[in-house]
Design a protein around this motif. Sequence first.
Motif, PDB file in Angstrom:
ATOM      1  N   PHE A  65       2.182  11.852   6.471  1.00  0.00           N
ATOM      2  CA  PHE A  65       3.045  10.682   6.379  1.00  0.00           C
ATOM      3  C   PHE A  65       2.230   9.394   6.506  1.00  0.00           C
ATOM      4  O   PHE A  65       2.410   8.442   5.725  1.00  0.00           O
ATOM      5  CB  PHE A  65       4.119  10.731   7.466  1.00  0.00           C
ATOM      6  CG  PHE A  65       4.942   9.486   7.578  1.00  0.00           C
ATOM      7  CD1 PHE A  65       5.945   9.213   6.657  1.00  0.00           C
ATOM      8  CD2 PHE A  65       4.699   8.565   8.589  1.00  0.00           C
ATOM      9  CE1 PHE A  65       6.701   8.045   6.752  1.00  0.00           C
ATOM     10  CE2 PHE A  65       5.437   7.404   8.697  1.00  0.00           C
ATOM     11  CZ  PHE A  65       6.447   7.150   7.771  1.00  0.00           C
ATOM     12  N   LEU A  66       1.313   9.324   7.478  1.00  0.00           N
ATOM     13  CA  LEU A  66       0.492   8.125   7.655  1.00  0.00           C
ATOM     14  C   LEU A  66      -0.406   7.879   6.448  1.00  0.00           C
ATOM     15  O   LEU A  66      -0.661   6.722   6.082  1.00  0.00           O
ATOM     16  CB  LEU A  66      -0.366   8.265   8.908  1.00  0.00           C
ATOM     17  CG  LEU A  66       0.357   8.193  10.257  1.00  0.00           C
ATOM     18  CD1 LEU A  66      -0.647   8.330  11.395  1.00  0.00           C
ATOM     19  CD2 LEU A  66       1.120   6.867  10.392  1.00  0.00           C
ATOM     20  N   LEU A  67      -0.872   8.938   5.827  1.00  0.00           N
ATOM     21  CA  LEU A  67      -1.745   8.795   4.666  1.00  0.00           C
ATOM     22  C   LEU A  67      -1.044   8.033   3.551  1.00  0.00           C
ATOM     23  O   LEU A  67      -1.623   7.114   2.955  1.00  0.00           O
ATOM     24  CB  LEU A  67      -2.180  10.180   4.179  1.00  0.00           C
ATOM     25  CG  LEU A  67      -3.038  10.213   2.911  1.00  0.00           C
ATOM     26  CD1 LEU A  67      -4.383   9.556   3.163  1.00  0.00           C
ATOM     27  CD2 LEU A  67      -3.237  11.651   2.434  1.00  0.00           C
ATOM     28  N   PHE A  68       0.207   8.411   3.271  1.00  0.00           N
ATOM     29  CA  PHE A  68       0.938   7.768   2.171  1.00  0.00           C
ATOM     30  C   PHE A  68       1.608   6.465   2.589  1.00  0.00           C
ATOM     31  O   PHE A  68       1.659   5.510   1.810  1.00  0.00           O
ATOM     32  CB  PHE A  68       1.997   8.728   1.611  1.00  0.00           C
ATOM     33  CG  PHE A  68       1.419   9.822   0.773  1.00  0.00           C
ATOM     34  CD1 PHE A  68       1.084   9.597  -0.557  1.00  0.00           C
ATOM     35  CD2 PHE A  68       1.200  11.086   1.295  1.00  0.00           C
ATOM     36  CE1 PHE A  68       0.550  10.603  -1.338  1.00  0.00           C
ATOM     37  CE2 PHE A  68       0.661  12.098   0.527  1.00  0.00           C
ATOM     38  CZ  PHE A  68       0.330  11.861  -0.793  1.00  0.00           C
ATOM     39  N   ALA A  69       2.129   6.410   3.816  1.00  0.00           N
ATOM     40  CA  ALA A  69       2.914   5.249   4.237  1.00  0.00           C
ATOM     41  C   ALA A  69       2.059   4.129   4.803  1.00  0.00           C
ATOM     42  O   ALA A  69       2.517   2.974   4.842  1.00  0.00           O
ATOM     43  CB  ALA A  69       3.950   5.667   5.277  1.00  0.00           C
ATOM     44  N   LEU A  70       0.839   4.404   5.248  1.00  0.00           N
ATOM     45  CA  LEU A  70       0.027   3.359   5.853  1.00  0.00           C
ATOM     46  C   LEU A  70      -1.337   3.214   5.201  1.00  0.00           C
ATOM     47  O   LEU A  70      -1.716   2.108   4.775  1.00  0.00           O
ATOM     48  CB  LEU A  70      -0.151   3.644   7.351  1.00  0.00           C
ATOM     49  CG  LEU A  70      -0.968   2.619   8.140  1.00  0.00           C
ATOM     50  CD1 LEU A  70      -0.289   1.243   8.093  1.00  0.00           C
ATOM     51  CD2 LEU A  70      -1.169   3.073   9.578  1.00  0.00           C
ATOM     52  N   ILE A  71      -2.095   4.308   5.101  1.00  0.00           N
ATOM     53  CA  ILE A  71      -3.460   4.204   4.592  1.00  0.00           C
ATOM     54  C   ILE A  71      -3.471   3.829   3.117  1.00  0.00           C
ATOM     55  O   ILE A  71      -4.232   2.938   2.690  1.00  0.00           O
ATOM     56  CB  ILE A  71      -4.200   5.539   4.836  1.00  0.00           C
ATOM     57  CG1 ILE A  71      -4.299   5.797   6.337  1.00  0.00           C
ATOM     58  CG2 ILE A  71      -5.586   5.504   4.203  1.00  0.00           C
ATOM     59  CD1 ILE A  71      -4.934   7.115   6.700  1.00  0.00           C
ATOM     60  N   PHE A  72      -2.621   4.484   2.313  1.00  0.00           N
ATOM     61  CA  PHE A  72      -2.546   4.158   0.885  1.00  0.00           C
ATOM     62  C   PHE A  72      -2.155   2.690   0.654  1.00  0.00           C
ATOM     63  O   PHE A  72      -2.814   1.990  -0.141  1.00  0.00           O
ATOM     64  CB  PHE A  72      -1.565   5.111   0.202  1.00  0.00           C
ATOM     65  CG  PHE A  72      -1.285   4.780  -1.238  1.00  0.00           C
ATOM     66  CD1 PHE A  72      -2.306   4.731  -2.176  1.00  0.00           C
ATOM     67  CD2 PHE A  72       0.015   4.522  -1.662  1.00  0.00           C
ATOM     68  CE1 PHE A  72      -2.038   4.432  -3.501  1.00  0.00           C
ATOM     69  CE2 PHE A  72       0.283   4.220  -2.983  1.00  0.00           C
ATOM     70  CZ  PHE A  72      -0.747   4.170  -3.898  1.00  0.00           C
ATOM     71  N   PRO A  73      -1.134   2.140   1.326  1.00  0.00           N
ATOM     72  CA  PRO A  73      -0.843   0.708   1.171  1.00  0.00           C
ATOM     73  C   PRO A  73      -1.986  -0.196   1.631  1.00  0.00           C
ATOM     74  O   PRO A  73      -2.242  -1.240   1.006  1.00  0.00           O
ATOM     75  CB  PRO A  73       0.404   0.507   2.035  1.00  0.00           C
ATOM     76  CG  PRO A  73       1.063   1.831   2.058  1.00  0.00           C
ATOM     77  CD  PRO A  73      -0.065   2.812   2.080  1.00  0.00           C
TER      78      PRO A  73
END
Length: 378
Positions: free
Chosen positions: A79-87
């Motif tokens: 979840f953090l990968l897509f919702a935070l790191i990617f942005p």
Amino acid sequence: MTQTANPPPTHKRHHAGEVEPFPSGRISYLAPKPLPTGLPPVDHGHAVGTVTDHYLDFGVGNSFAFAWQMVLGGPFGLFLLFALIFPLVTFWGGYHFGNGWEDAVWGFKGAFSLGFWIGLGGLLGGLFLAMLPRWQMYNRAEKIAPTRFNRQRREVCFVPEGHSEPIFIPWEDLEAWVIESQGATEYGVHRQYGFGIGFRHPETGERFNLEFQTHGLPLSISTWEALRAYMEYEVHTLEEIQPHGELMTGDDAPKEEGVAFFHAARRNVRRRRKAGEVGWIYTFFWYLYHVMTFWTLPNRMVEWENQKLQRLLNRSLPPVMERWSEPLPEAQWARPSEELKRQSRRVLELQKADPRRPVMEIFAQVDEEFSGKSSMTA
């Protein structure tokens, strides 16, 4: 418990030290006649559950924190990968390769609105897939009884799947083996290892095996050594065969990896940091890892799961097995056979003479020596 092995041991009676080849590997027998292996008695796979003064349950072990950390922390990391790191990566790219803050903020908003829902789907889907094996385990625990080793009676109790009545096998007649196999793939040679115990039904002659995979041959033998050492009164507690690692060395180590275990580990980290045994980097990542895996929640899940499994397993125990599991007066305890004592002493002598000699060679030599003596006596 299964009635077949992969590959199945043959129908003849085996002995410790016997090696049985098959096309892609071999089976090495550690018992019957449970002789000391010289390896540390460690249950690396957490297959041992309850350990009391008189019996040990094998096959359905206790829960441990790392498993729940992966169940909870893995999907959350996705979840953090897509919702935070990617942005954030999009924000950085827009700022450096676009028109500054305007493109950076625009890219961050777009990536977050897309990544949040993808990450949320990954979180829920990951949780479902991670929990699926555990639900299957709970369902199976309602229908099976653990394999129980009773050292006062020197017997092992099995309740195979599909059977309602337990089967009692003398400890010194139980077969144990390790499996080594290998196969070639496009990526190279793939090796597999396993550990198994089994017996032949005293009345019907039907074969029953209990097997599982391990990560190496020494680990397989150490699992057997943990069972053997318990039955021969060389170890007495679960903590002796399931060590918790460097953070839990001492008399204050909790018995299960619950909340008390977490706080004890945290105190040990702080103590080691003050003593200069570890640096700030180790301490920082220890805290970061546990924050990412929801702090004490995995430990609370360990406590809940252990209680649940204990209820399910106790519900599945046949009344005959419960009576058999009751402690006996010391005067009624079964004793090891004289043959086992003599063979064990000989094994220890050979191990002391050459500590590096493979255990299977020692077992084979001892079997040959004592088989010859038996033939001359007869």
